[in-house]
Scaffold this motif. Structure first.
Motif, short mmCIF file in Angstrom:
data_model
loop_
_atom_site.label_atom_id
_atom_site.label_comp_id
_atom_site.label_asym_id
_atom_site.label_seq_id
_atom_site.Cartn_x
_atom_site.Cartn_y
_atom_site.Cartn_z
N LEU A 65 0.95 15.35 -4.95
CA LEU A 65 0.09 14.98 -3.83
C LEU A 65 0.93 14.89 -2.56
CD1 LEU A 65 -2.10 12.05 -5.19
CD2 LEU A 65 -2.70 14.46 -5.01
N SER A 66 0.30 15.26 -1.44
CA SER A 66 1.06 15.19 -0.19
C SER A 66 1.43 13.75 0.14
CB SER A 66 0.28 15.81 0.95
OG SER A 66 -0.95 15.13 1.11
N VAL A 67 0.57 12.79 -0.26
CA VAL A 67 0.89 11.40 0.05
C VAL A 67 2.09 10.91 -0.77
CG1 VAL A 67 -1.42 10.70 0.73
CG2 VAL A 67 -0.75 10.52 -1.64
N TRP B 135 0.83 -1.21 0.00
CA TRP B 135 0.00 0.00 0.00
C TRP B 135 0.86 1.26 0.00
CZ3 TRP B 135 -4.76 -0.46 -1.57
CH2 TRP B 135 -5.47 -1.62 -1.27
N ILE C 9 -6.29 2.04 -7.52
CA ILE C 9 -7.42 2.94 -7.80
C ILE C 9 -7.74 2.90 -9.30
CG2 ILE C 9 -8.12 5.36 -7.92
CD1 ILE C 9 -6.55 5.81 -5.30
N THR D 192 -1.18 2.17 -4.22
CA THR D 192 -2.58 2.52 -3.95
C THR D 192 -3.21 3.14 -5.20
OG1 THR D 192 -2.03 2.93 -1.65
CG2 THR D 192 -4.09 3.87 -2.46
N TRP D 193 -2.48 4.05 -5.83
CA TRP D 193 -3.04 4.70 -7.02
C TRP D 193 -3.15 3.74 -8.19
CZ3 TRP D 193 -5.89 8.82 -7.78
CH2 TRP D 193 -5.97 9.75 -6.72
N ILE E 83 -3.34 10.86 -12.54
CA ILE E 83 -2.83 11.18 -11.19
C ILE E 83 -1.81 10.12 -10.79
CG2 ILE E 83 -3.42 11.43 -8.75
CD1 ILE E 83 -6.11 12.53 -9.59
#
Ligand code: HEM
Lengths: 272, 410
Positions: A262-264, A210, A219, A215-216, A254
């Motif tokens: 992105l902050s992540v 993860w 997604i 994760t993206w 993205i």
């Protein structure tokens, strides 16, 4: 050969593809408004598209030799592959469905990506960290780039479907193309995801952690999975399907290009 | 003719009911997290296998005893699937935007489980829902045999199995980091919480550590801030290398792979702590020339830089590792001894453990006297792989056949 010498091949591709796209769009408008056919110019457009592909392949081979590693590490290098597969896919889609507008937009996006690379040349870094020196590296990147090209085309299809829909003159031809592009693109996306997991296990001992990039990727995968299942039983409501397709590609972008904003993204081990 | 509207909650269920179910489940999940204020951890052995058996039994019972019940039909149909996929997608999108497992999150994120979604109730529920839908649709489609259904099976059961084995198995994964050296065998590792592994049934000893580097790179940095000023330009320091960095033309006149500086000069010496050094000549576009030795130095010896101007320095960065390899000796409990080569991406398997090369003493680089390895045992891995292989086969089918939507269907 010095890098400056063989960028000529990228320039040839840029010009051939650009011309091919322009010729095709002129033919497209002539057909729409004057209903004229021009066999000769169609052949010229084919020829230019193919010679651009050959030329860019020479460029990649030279780059590969110069770097002494697969040119698939940096963002710019992935953009290079993307432009190749995008043009290839739009050409194949044209051969199958004779959809000129898709051919033109696909090839123009390919030109755009290549142009970004030419205007912002990256430093030629030969280094490849040990974890990337794996048999999985090439298949993982290549299937992802093919998937992204197919799904990028499906995004264009979604737009071409949505535009006439809002002008209330849509015939629905786009969904056939979209479905095929998504099924095939989703297959490649699945391969990319699975290869990535198998590679991670060999290199780091984990098949899934993860990490934000993972994760993206998940997604993106689920967004296209949603499209496939939405289309399966609900053939009637095509507009929602096209909207899902439109937003799915935003998520894909993205994942691919937007992570660093992105902050992540800051915590990701996947760099570029 | 106008279709009459079906009342809410009357079978057959459609989108409204499916999404109502999902929203109810989501709210209960959030509520549970708020009330319990606890993270959900994957069940540990033997609870994981018990949970697994219960889930599988539930799916089988539904399928065998109530295959015609409207509820089961709904749960194995596309409305439920779409709601399940949307639910899961929603949660992972949240994960994609909210930094996970970091402590500086807002209180509300912690309380609702949003800052650690994979160990929250809502995620658990989303996963169970997906398990049930995927499991039931797989069984339903298995009843009619056709090529298409074989690939339907590969895609759906493959995913089901992967999620199942990964979920059930996550608490059974053992992972220990171990530092090994040449002097004596190491028997124990530590886990991510710093706890000792106890007896592993194995002992590891380092025979020899070797590392290969890429040529070190030269950079121009700001003398005051240390910021790199020659970004996006690469100059590899090796024998006879020539090139440009910023406004400077750089030429390497001499290059020593292992050297030690004495006074102004570097000499080739092969000793612990020796580092690469280069004699460079830098010619400014104005014609100004400076030359001298640069070296990245090491933990033992200082390096050297070249002052190009008052605010600009030419430095050598530490070389990056190209590959590193540990020759290790493995002693098993049964008294056997094995020799193995360990490098990144090429783990070694022994007695159910997989041993990975992770790192070394990076401050010492080539002269590292230790090697850091990781021992991983994952008894469920083969099941995960079985699922992944099915997914690969399913994906290849999708690629070959494409969609079956034809113009005629429009
Ligand atoms: C690897 C990911 C997946 C792939 C490639 C995939 C692919 C497909 C395809 C191609 C169909 C159409 C079947 C046909 O043409 O006969 C379908 C149907 C379906 N899928 Fe998936 N799917 C995936 C994941 C899921 C998930 C996660 C769920 C459930 C949460 C699900 C539930 C369903 C259901 C219920 C149907 C309808 C089947 C029927 O009514 O016969 N699928 N899927």
């Amino acid at each position: 050969m010095k890098p400056d010498d063989f960028t000529i091949f990228a320039n040839i591709s840029l010009i051939s593809w650009g011309l091919s796209g322009i010729i095709m769009s002129i033919l497209f408008f002539r057909e729409v408004f004057a209903d004229k056919k021009h066999k000769f110019w169609v052949i010229v457009a084919h020829f230019l598209a193919i010679s651009g592909l050959i030329s860019i392949i020479i460029f990649v081979v030279e780059l590969w030799l110069l770097l002494d590693r697969p040119p698939m590490r940096t963002l710019g290098e992935t953009r290079l592959w993307y432009s190749i597969f995008l043009v290839l896919v739009s050409y194949l889609v044209y051969l199958k469905w004779k959809y000129k507008a898709l051919f033109v937009s696909g090839i123009m996006f390919g030109v755009l990506f290549l142009l970004i690379n030419m205007l912002h040349p990256e430093a030629l870094n030969k280094n490849l960290p040990p974890a990337l020196q794996s048999a999985w590296f090439i298949p993982h990147v290549v299937v992802y780039m093919i998937a992204y090209a197919l799904l990028g085309m499906s995004w264009l299809v979604a737009i071409f479907g949505l535009l006439p829909y809002f002008r209330k003159q849509w015939k629905g031809r786009e969904t056939v193309i979209a479905d095929n592009l998504v099924y095939i693109g989703f297959g490649f996306l699945t391969l990319g995801l699975v290869f990535g997991a198998l590679w991670a296990k060999e290199a780091w001992g984990n098949y899934w952690t993860w990490d934000p990039k993972e994760t993206w990727a998940m997604i993106t995968w689920f967004a296209y999975m949603l499209y496939i299942h939405y289309r399966f039983r609900h053939n009637k409501n095509k507009i929602t399907a096209l909207l899902i397709l439109f937003f799915a590609f935003i998520l894909l972008i993205i994942c691919w290009l937007g992570m660093q904003y992105l902050s992540v993204g800051a915590n990701s081990v996947h760099t570029y | 003719m106008k279709k009459e509207k079906r009342p809410f909650w009357v079978f057959p269920w459609g989108y409204r009911e499916s999404f109502a179910v999902v929203i109810t489940v989501a709210i209960s999940g959030f509520a549970l997290s708020f009330i319990l204020q606890k993270e959900v951890s994957a069940p540990t052995w033997p609870n994981n296998i018990i949970t697994g058996v219960i889930l599988v039994a539930a799916i089988l019972l539904f399928h065998i005893f109530f295959p015609k019940h409207s509820f089961v039909k709904w749960l194995s149909g596309s409305y439920a699937a779409i709601s399940s996929i949307s639910f899961y997608l929603f949660l992972i999108i949240l994960m994609g935007f909210i930094p996970q497992n970091s402590n500086n999150s807002l209180e509300i994120l912690n309380g609702s489980g949003l800052s650690h979604i994979t160990s929250s109730h809502i995620f658990l529920f989303a996963q169970i829902y997906m398990f049930l839908v995927l499991g039931l649709v797989t069984l339903r489609r298995l009843e009619r045999f056709s090529t298409r259904n074989i690939f339907f099976f590969l895609n759906h059961f493959g995913l089901w199995l992967t999620l199942f084995a990964a979920g059930m198995g996550s608490s059974d994964i053992k992972r220990f980091t171990m530092e090994i050296n040449k002097n004596e065998p190491s028997f124990q590792g530590i886990n991510s919480k710093g706890e000792s592994s106890g007896d592993l049934g194995l002992a590891l000893q380092l025979e020899e550590f070797s590392i290969e580097h890429y040529s070190p790179k030269a950079f121009i940095i700001n003398a005051k801030t240390g910021d790199i000023m020659s970004e996006n330009q690469i100059f590899s320091l090796e024998k006879n290398a020539k090139g440009n960095l910023g406004e400077w033309q750089i030429a390497v006149k001499d290059f020593i792979e292992y050297g030690i500086g004495m006074g102004e000069k570097f000499h080739a010496v092969y000793d612990i702590g020796a580092a690469p050094a280069a004699y460079v000549e830098a010619k400014h576009s104005s014609g100004n020339i400076v030359e001298g030795w640069i070296s990245c130095g090491s933990f033992r010896f200082p390096g050297n830089f070249l002052e190009l101007s008052e605010e600009k320095l030419l430095i050598m960065a530490e070389p990056e590792a190209k590959s590193y390899l540990s020759k290790i000796k493995i002693y098993t409990k049964e008294g056997e001894v094995y020799l193995a080569d360990l490098s990144v991406g090429r783990p070694v398997s022994i007695n159910g453990w997989k041993i990975y090369q992770i790192s070394y003493d990076e401050s010492k680089g080539k002269w590292s006297e230790i090697s850091i390895v990781e021992l991983v045992k994952d008894p469920w891995l083969w099941l995960v792989y079985a699922g992944l292989i099915m997914l690969i086969a399913g994906a290849v089918y999708l690629i070959i056949t494409g969609s079956r939507t034809k113009n005629s269907e429009l």
